[in-house]
Motif scaffolding. Structure first.
Motif, PDB file in Angstrom:
ATOM      1  N   ALA A 218      57.782  39.166  10.956  1.00 57.24           N
ATOM      2  CA  ALA A 218      58.638  40.300  10.912  1.00 57.24           C
ATOM      3  C   ALA A 218      59.607  40.162  12.122  1.00 57.24           C
ATOM      4  O   ALA A 218      60.584  40.558  12.411  1.00 57.24           O
ATOM      5  CB  ALA A 218      57.956  41.747  10.771  1.00 57.24           C
ATOM      6  N   LYS A 219      58.881  39.805  13.362  1.00 56.74           N
ATOM      7  CA  LYS A 219      59.629  39.465  14.419  1.00 56.74           C
ATOM      8  C   LYS A 219      60.326  38.341  14.750  1.00 56.74           C
ATOM      9  O   LYS A 219      61.559  38.356  15.380  1.00 56.74           O
ATOM     10  CB  LYS A 219      58.657  39.643  15.620  1.00 56.74           C
ATOM     11  N   THR A 220      59.996  37.180  13.717  1.00 53.31           N
ATOM     12  CA  THR A 220      60.692  36.043  14.134  1.00 53.31           C
ATOM     13  C   THR A 220      61.717  35.426  12.805  1.00 53.31           C
ATOM     14  O   THR A 220      62.341  34.764  12.911  1.00 53.31           O
ATOM     15  CB  THR A 220      59.837  34.769  14.138  1.00 53.31           C
ATOM     16  N   PHE A 221      61.365  36.263  11.955  1.00 49.51           N
ATOM     17  CA  PHE A 221      62.133  36.388  10.710  1.00 49.51           C
ATOM     18  C   PHE A 221      61.794  34.741  10.023  1.00 49.51           C
ATOM     19  O   PHE A 221      62.473  34.011   9.436  1.00 49.51           O
ATOM     20  CB  PHE A 221      63.815  36.307  10.942  1.00 49.51           C
ATOM     21  N   GLY A 222      60.837  34.294  10.732  1.00 48.56           N
ATOM     22  CA  GLY A 222      60.380  33.041  10.064  1.00 48.56           C
ATOM     23  C   GLY A 222      61.112  31.736  10.616  1.00 48.56           C
ATOM     24  O   GLY A 222      61.166  30.677   9.878  1.00 48.56           O
ATOM     25  N   ALA A 223      61.954  32.009  11.742  1.00 47.38           N
ATOM     26  CA  ALA A 223      62.728  30.785  12.326  1.00 47.38           C
ATOM     27  C   ALA A 223      61.654  29.870  12.945  1.00 47.38           C
ATOM     28  O   ALA A 223      60.642  30.309  13.375  1.00 47.38           O
ATOM     29  CB  ALA A 223      63.455  31.620  13.266  1.00 47.38           C
ATOM     30  N   PRO A 224      62.221  28.545  12.974  1.00 46.18           N
ATOM     31  CA  PRO A 224      61.441  27.510  13.492  1.00 46.18           C
ATOM     32  C   PRO A 224      61.196  27.692  14.836  1.00 46.18           C
ATOM     33  O   PRO A 224      62.079  28.046  15.601  1.00 46.18           O
ATOM     34  CB  PRO A 224      62.273  26.215  13.003  1.00 46.18           C
ATOM     35  N   GLU A 225      59.927  27.327  15.382  1.00 49.16           N
ATOM     36  CA  GLU A 225      59.690  27.413  16.597  1.00 49.16           C
ATOM     37  C   GLU A 225      59.597  26.127  17.471  1.00 49.16           C
ATOM     38  O   GLU A 225      59.274  25.067  16.815  1.00 49.16           O
ATOM     39  CB  GLU A 225      58.374  27.971  16.804  1.00 49.16           C
ATOM     40  N   ILE A 226      59.982  26.134  18.845  1.00 47.92           N
ATOM     41  CA  ILE A 226      60.113  24.946  19.496  1.00 47.92           C
ATOM     42  C   ILE A 226      59.291  25.335  20.693  1.00 47.92           C
ATOM     43  O   ILE A 226      59.609  26.201  21.323  1.00 47.92           O
ATOM     44  CB  ILE A 226      61.598  24.551  19.829  1.00 47.92           C
ATOM     45  N   ALA A 227      58.218  24.351  20.824  1.00 46.25           N
ATOM     46  CA  ALA A 227      57.243  24.627  22.173  1.00 46.25           C
ATOM     47  C   ALA A 227      57.970  23.920  23.282  1.00 46.25           C
ATOM     48  O   ALA A 227      57.988  22.564  22.756  1.00 46.25           O
ATOM     49  CB  ALA A 227      55.913  24.545  21.825  1.00 46.25           C
ATOM     50  N   PHE A 228      57.756  24.295  24.511  1.00 47.13           N
ATOM     51  CA  PHE A 228      58.032  23.575  25.747  1.00 47.13           C
ATOM     52  C   PHE A 228      56.670  23.360  26.469  1.00 47.13           C
ATOM     53  O   PHE A 228      56.269  24.680  26.808  1.00 47.13           O
ATOM     54  CB  PHE A 228      59.222  24.189  26.602  1.00 47.13           C
ATOM     55  N   LEU A 229      56.223  21.995  26.840  1.00 49.21           N
ATOM     56  CA  LEU A 229      55.219  21.910  27.402  1.00 49.21           C
ATOM     57  C   LEU A 229      55.351  21.015  28.575  1.00 49.21           C
ATOM     58  O   LEU A 229      56.004  20.043  28.359  1.00 49.21           O
ATOM     59  CB  LEU A 229      54.038  21.362  26.561  1.00 49.21           C
ATOM     60  N   GLY A 230      54.195  21.048  29.647  1.00 51.96           N
ATOM     61  CA  GLY A 230      54.365  20.094  30.593  1.00 51.96           C
ATOM     62  C   GLY A 230      53.447  20.250  31.656  1.00 51.96           C
ATOM     63  O   GLY A 230      53.059  21.653  31.998  1.00 51.96           O
ATOM     64  N   ARG A 231      53.294  19.410  32.688  1.00 48.23           N
ATOM     65  CA  ARG A 231      52.256  19.684  33.795  1.00 48.23           C
ATOM     66  C   ARG A 231      53.334  20.793  34.793  1.00 48.23           C
ATOM     67  O   ARG A 231      54.312  20.862  34.589  1.00 48.23           O
ATOM     68  CB  ARG A 231      52.173  18.604  34.828  1.00 48.23           C
ATOM     69  N   SER A 232      52.470  21.589  35.573  1.00 46.95           N
ATOM     70  CA  SER A 232      53.151  22.534  36.623  1.00 46.95           C
ATOM     71  C   SER A 232      54.122  21.625  37.263  1.00 46.95           C
ATOM     72  O   SER A 232      53.615  20.706  37.481  1.00 46.95           O
ATOM     73  CB  SER A 232      52.281  23.089  37.356  1.00 46.95           C
ATOM     74  N   ASN A 233      55.340  22.313  37.544  1.00 43.18           N
ATOM     75  CA  ASN A 233      56.286  21.728  38.330  1.00 43.18           C
ATOM     76  C   ASN A 233      56.875  20.635  37.752  1.00 43.18           C
ATOM     77  O   ASN A 233      58.025  19.882  38.533  1.00 43.18           O
ATOM     78  CB  ASN A 233      55.456  21.065  39.775  1.00 43.18           C
ATOM     79  N   VAL A 234      56.817  20.321  36.525  1.00 42.14           N
ATOM     80  CA  VAL A 234      57.750  19.339  35.837  1.00 42.14           C
ATOM     81  C   VAL A 234      59.195  19.629  35.816  1.00 42.14           C
ATOM     82  O   VAL A 234      59.922  18.748  35.709  1.00 42.14           O
ATOM     83  CB  VAL A 234      57.160  18.951  34.398  1.00 42.14           C
ATOM     84  N   GLY A 235      59.416  20.892  35.927  1.00 37.71           N
ATOM     85  CA  GLY A 235      60.725  21.206  35.956  1.00 37.71           C
ATOM     86  C   GLY A 235      61.131  22.045  34.539  1.00 37.71           C
ATOM     87  O   GLY A 235      62.272  22.194  34.126  1.00 37.71           O
ATOM     88  N   LYS A 236      59.988  22.550  33.959  1.00 39.22           N
ATOM     89  CA  LYS A 236      60.268  23.306  32.564  1.00 39.22           C
ATOM     90  C   LYS A 236      61.021  24.696  32.791  1.00 39.22           C
ATOM     91  O   LYS A 236      61.897  24.898  31.972  1.00 39.22           O
ATOM     92  CB  LYS A 236      58.767  23.530  32.050  1.00 39.22           C
ATOM     93  N   SER A 237      60.769  25.470  33.549  1.00 39.93           N
ATOM     94  CA  SER A 237      61.822  26.732  33.876  1.00 39.93           C
ATOM     95  C   SER A 237      63.155  26.302  34.230  1.00 39.93           C
ATOM     96  O   SER A 237      64.036  26.789  33.577  1.00 39.93           O
ATOM     97  CB  SER A 237      61.132  27.543  34.978  1.00 39.93           C
ATOM     98  N   SER A 238      63.255  25.219  35.120  1.00 37.02           N
ATOM     99  CA  SER A 238      64.665  24.984  35.192  1.00 37.02           C
ATOM    100  C   SER A 238      65.582  24.282  33.917  1.00 37.02           C
ATOM    101  O   SER A 238      66.488  24.643  33.739  1.00 37.02           O
ATOM    102  CB  SER A 238      64.690  23.782  36.484  1.00 37.02           C
TER     103      SER A 238
END
Ligand code: GDP
Length: 204
Positions: free
Chosen positions: A21-41
């Motif tokens: 109901a919240k996502t409308f079944g849209a496809p999800e993409i996960a972002f993963l990495g070691r801390s400090n890899v630059g994920k937030s940036s």
């Protein structure tokens, strides 16, 4: 192309994961990495605004933070998001042993293993350091579970062309992957190519 992000929720338990109901079944993409890899940036560079800071607010660093990415803005914004972005907690410097998520809270592995809407995992690796065992273990996890993933090499701007080429070759060899997509959150190099990959995920 610009998708506008809407923060959905922070999950620290499987029961929190957003419903259809919240996502409308849209496809999800996960972002993963070691801390400090630059994920937030990188997430901020992709979305063109500071959204990933939400993830670093206390209490949310150990959570999966979900964002709905909508086409259009304001009145023209569609109800169904084009994509859902799941920002996962960074893993530590020690290797990920046995269970891929042994260092992580116990809701991470069920998310990666069982989440039906998960269409692509973006595994971030730092091009400035040698291939890491923990990254290899995460990649192996996706291989073993038959989950689609892409390996993205961060902070590419810090290296000369030849050093970057060398690093990408080593990463491909050590992680046994066909491709590592170099990106820079600083110069936006590779960001368009990454968008193209994200937009090509199968609708689930
Ligand atoms: P996270 O812990 O994975 O979210 O990593 P951050 O996004 O907070 O980045 C960690 C550090 O790397 C920060 O000091 C960033 O400024 C730096 N950084 C991140 N991305 C880039 C990049 O593309 N180029 C350069 N030169 N530095 C980067």
């Amino acid at each position: 192309m610009r998708l506008s992000p809407v923060f959905l929720l922070s999950a620290t338990n499987v029961v929190h994961f957003p419903s259809q109901a919240k996502t409308f079944g849209a496809p999800e993409i996960a972002f993963l990495g070691r801390s400090n890899v630059g994920k937030s940036s990188l997430i901020n560079a992709l979305l063109g605004e500071k959204v990933a800071h939400t993830s670093s607010t206390p209490g949310r660093t150990r959570a999966i933070n979900f964002f709905a990415l909508h086409e259009g803005t304001g009145e023209r914004k569609r109800a169904r998001p084009a994509l859902i972005l799941a920002d996962l907690p960074g893993y530590g410097y020690a290797k990920i042993s046995k269970s891929v998520a042994s260092e992580w809270p116990n809701f991470i592995e069920p998310y990666l293993r069982e989440r039906e809407a998960l269409a692509l995992a973006v595994c971030l690796v730092d091009t400035n350091i040698p291939p890491q065992k923990s990254d290899r273990q995460l990649i192996d996890f996706f291989r073993e579970t038959d989950r689609p993933f892409v390996v993205v090499g961060t902070k590419a701007d810090r290296l000369s062309n030849s050093a970057l080429a060398k690093s990408l070759t080593a990463l491909k060899r050590e992680h046994e992957v066909d491709d590592v997509l170099p990106v820079s959150a600083k110069t936006s190099a590779g960001v368009k190519a990454l968008w193209a990959r994200l937009m090509s995920v199968d609708q689930v």
